[in-house]
Write a protein that holds these residues in place. Structure first.
Motif, mmCIF file in Angstrom:
data_model
loop_
_atom_site.group_PDB
_atom_site.id
_atom_site.type_symbol
_atom_site.label_atom_id
_atom_site.label_comp_id
_atom_site.label_asym_id
_atom_site.label_seq_id
_atom_site.Cartn_x
_atom_site.Cartn_y
_atom_site.Cartn_z
ATOM 1 N N ASN A 45 45.865 45.473 47.341
ATOM 2 C CA ASN A 45 45.931 44.840 46.024
ATOM 3 C C ASN A 45 46.370 43.380 46.140
ATOM 4 O O ASN A 45 45.793 42.489 45.502
ATOM 5 N N TYR A 46 47.391 43.142 46.966
ATOM 6 C CA TYR A 46 47.910 41.785 47.147
ATOM 7 C C TYR A 46 46.809 40.844 47.632
ATOM 8 O O TYR A 46 46.583 39.777 47.038
ATOM 9 N N TRP A 47 46.120 41.228 48.700
ATOM 10 C CA TRP A 47 45.084 40.335 49.238
ATOM 11 C C TRP A 47 43.888 40.234 48.306
ATOM 12 O O TRP A 47 43.198 39.215 48.285
ATOM 13 N N SER A 48 43.665 41.258 47.508
ATOM 14 C CA SER A 48 42.577 41.195 46.531
ATOM 15 C C SER A 48 42.819 40.071 45.526
ATOM 16 O O SER A 48 41.943 39.242 45.275
ATOM 17 N N ASN A 55 43.129 36.460 47.391
ATOM 18 C CA ASN A 55 41.804 35.938 47.753
ATOM 19 C C ASN A 55 41.010 35.528 46.511
ATOM 20 O O ASN A 55 40.266 34.542 46.543
ATOM 21 N N ARG A 56 41.188 36.257 45.423
ATOM 22 C CA ARG A 56 40.515 35.884 44.176
ATOM 23 C C ARG A 56 41.033 34.531 43.673
ATOM 24 O O ARG A 56 40.268 33.704 43.181
ATOM 25 N N MET A 81 37.740 33.705 46.890
ATOM 26 C CA MET A 81 37.101 34.575 47.882
ATOM 27 C C MET A 81 37.066 36.006 47.356
ATOM 28 O O MET A 81 37.910 36.415 46.563
ATOM 29 N N GLY A 82 36.098 36.790 47.838
ATOM 30 C CA GLY A 82 35.910 38.133 47.305
ATOM 31 C C GLY A 82 36.248 39.255 48.264
ATOM 32 O O GLY A 82 35.964 40.415 47.985
ATOM 33 N N PHE A 83 36.901 38.970 49.385
ATOM 34 C CA PHE A 83 37.183 39.985 50.392
ATOM 35 C C PHE A 83 38.086 41.091 49.844
ATOM 36 O O PHE A 83 39.081 40.826 49.172
ATOM 37 N N ARG A 84 37.725 42.345 50.123
ATOM 38 C CA ARG A 84 38.576 43.475 49.753
ATOM 39 C C ARG A 84 38.888 44.281 51.013
ATOM 40 O O ARG A 84 38.000 44.605 51.791
ATOM 41 N N MET A 85 40.159 44.602 51.216
ATOM 42 C CA MET A 85 40.618 45.245 52.432
ATOM 43 C C MET A 85 40.372 46.762 52.399
ATOM 44 O O MET A 85 40.827 47.459 51.492
#
Length: 356
Positions: free
Chosen positions: A267-270, A273-274, A278-282
């Motif tokens: 959730n944090y990196w989502s 990155n937004r 950026m659209g990367f999801r871990m």
């Protein structure tokens, strides 16, 4: 030269830092208010102080999805709720703050806290403070260099005359108040650029490495550059200090820690990155790789965390480790449990093993 050659082995400092991100809890969808977030940060610092941790840091952002834009104000509140823990910014965006105001704020914090104030200065991962305070991102590096030069002079002198490019000149200006310490400790936050490591070494200030993942050995060249630059500039090795900062989560077992933390870390990196476009999801597979034993992501049992800290200590010989544990919408109850485990089951072993 090897990093360990320059370090006095008194056991490394262990602490926490927060960037005060405001994100939804991925399980409930609820987002805490800035008011509650700041209250919880003060409570976390109080818990860390009572549990015997050494340092607590607060970061600076100028966005609605972060709760802290004024670290010295929040740290002043923490100073009144704590007794012995050191209080630092993590980091101060030095390029977009007046160094005189910064010095006065942290000197005041130092007086309020009986000599516990520090600053970690950085150039910032976000650039919203530049237009907010009337600066040009084209001057990103020049602003940092000039402001650091001025701040170090302010730290050394009660009265100062100074000329620069970005702010008005000073003529026998009185810089008040003076801190309780003889000088405010200052570190430069380094995310991975050799130039920043060399700058910190040349200036003789501490270097705080932000190691958020991957194999930590890739940061060893920066440590060597820092020491080499410091020695060549004539600084004493004992004054060249290295800190490591990183993300962390501790639970009774490593599988439990991974299961509990994955939804929050993803959730944090989502949302980070937004924020950066950026659209990367871990994926869970990504997370498993990121938390494997040889990496710099501190997620696991107390023993796993101890092993990772000591592995980095073998590489860097650093004198401080700070963990960021309150990210991704993690409930405060879980943050408090992590603080307790860090203080009681990780810190004593790490201090003993590094006090040799």
């Amino acid at each position: 030269m090897e990093a360990s050659e320059g370090l006095k082995h008194t056991g490394i400092e262990i602490g926490l830092y927060t960037l005060a991100d405001i994100g939804p809890d991925p399980h409930t969808g609820k987002t805490v208010s800035a008011h509650q977030r700041i209250k919880e940060i003060i409570q976390a610092a109080k818990l860390a102080d009572e549990a015997g941790l050494d340092v607590f840091g607060v970061g600076e952002h100028h966005r609605l999805d972060y709760a802290v834009s004024a670290p010295p104000v929040v740290l002043a509140a923490i100073a009144q709720a704590t007794k012995r823990i050191k209080l630092t910014s993590t980091t101060t965006v030095l390029s977009t703050v007046d160094p005189v105001r910064l010095f006065e704020d942290f000197a005041t914090l130092d007086l309020l806290s009986d000599g516990r104030a520090e600053i970690i200065a950085g150039r910032g991962a976000f650039v919203e403070s530049f237009p907010l305070f009337g600066f040009d991102t084209n001057d990103y590096d020049a602003l940092f260099s000039e402001n650091m030069d001025l701040f170090l002079k302010l730290n050394e002198n009660e009265r100062i005359s100074w000329n620069g490019r970005f702010r008005s000149s000073l003529r026998e200006a009185e810089i008040a108040p003076r801190p309780a310490q003889s000088q405010l400790p200052i570190w430069i936050g380094v995310g991975g650029t050799p130039e920043s490591a060399v700058r910190a070494g040349k200036l003789g200030v501490g270097m705080a490495l932000a190691i958020l993942g991957g194999d930590p050995v890739r940061f060893k060249p920066l440590v060597d550059l820092y020491y080499r630059a410091g020695i060549e500039a004539g600084h004493d090795l004992e004054n060249l200090k290295i800190g490591v900062t990183g993300h962390g989560y501790i639970s009774k077992t490593t599988p439990q820690a991974k299961d509990e933390f994955y939804p929050y870390y993803s959730n944090y990196w989502s949302y980070v990155n937004r924020q950066r476009g950026m659209g990367f999801r871990m994926s869970r597979a990504d997370f498993e790789q990121m938390t494997s034993p040889g990496t710099a992501l501190f997620v696991g049992s107390p023993q796993q965390i101890v092993e990772k800290i000591l592995h980095q200590y073998e590489l860097f010989g650093h004198s401080r480790f700070l963990a960021q544990m309150d990210i991704g919408g993690l409930p405060f109850k879980k943050v408090a449990e992590g603080i307790e485990l860090l203080a009681t089951e990780v810190a004593p072993i790490v201090r003993k093993e590094t006090n040799k």
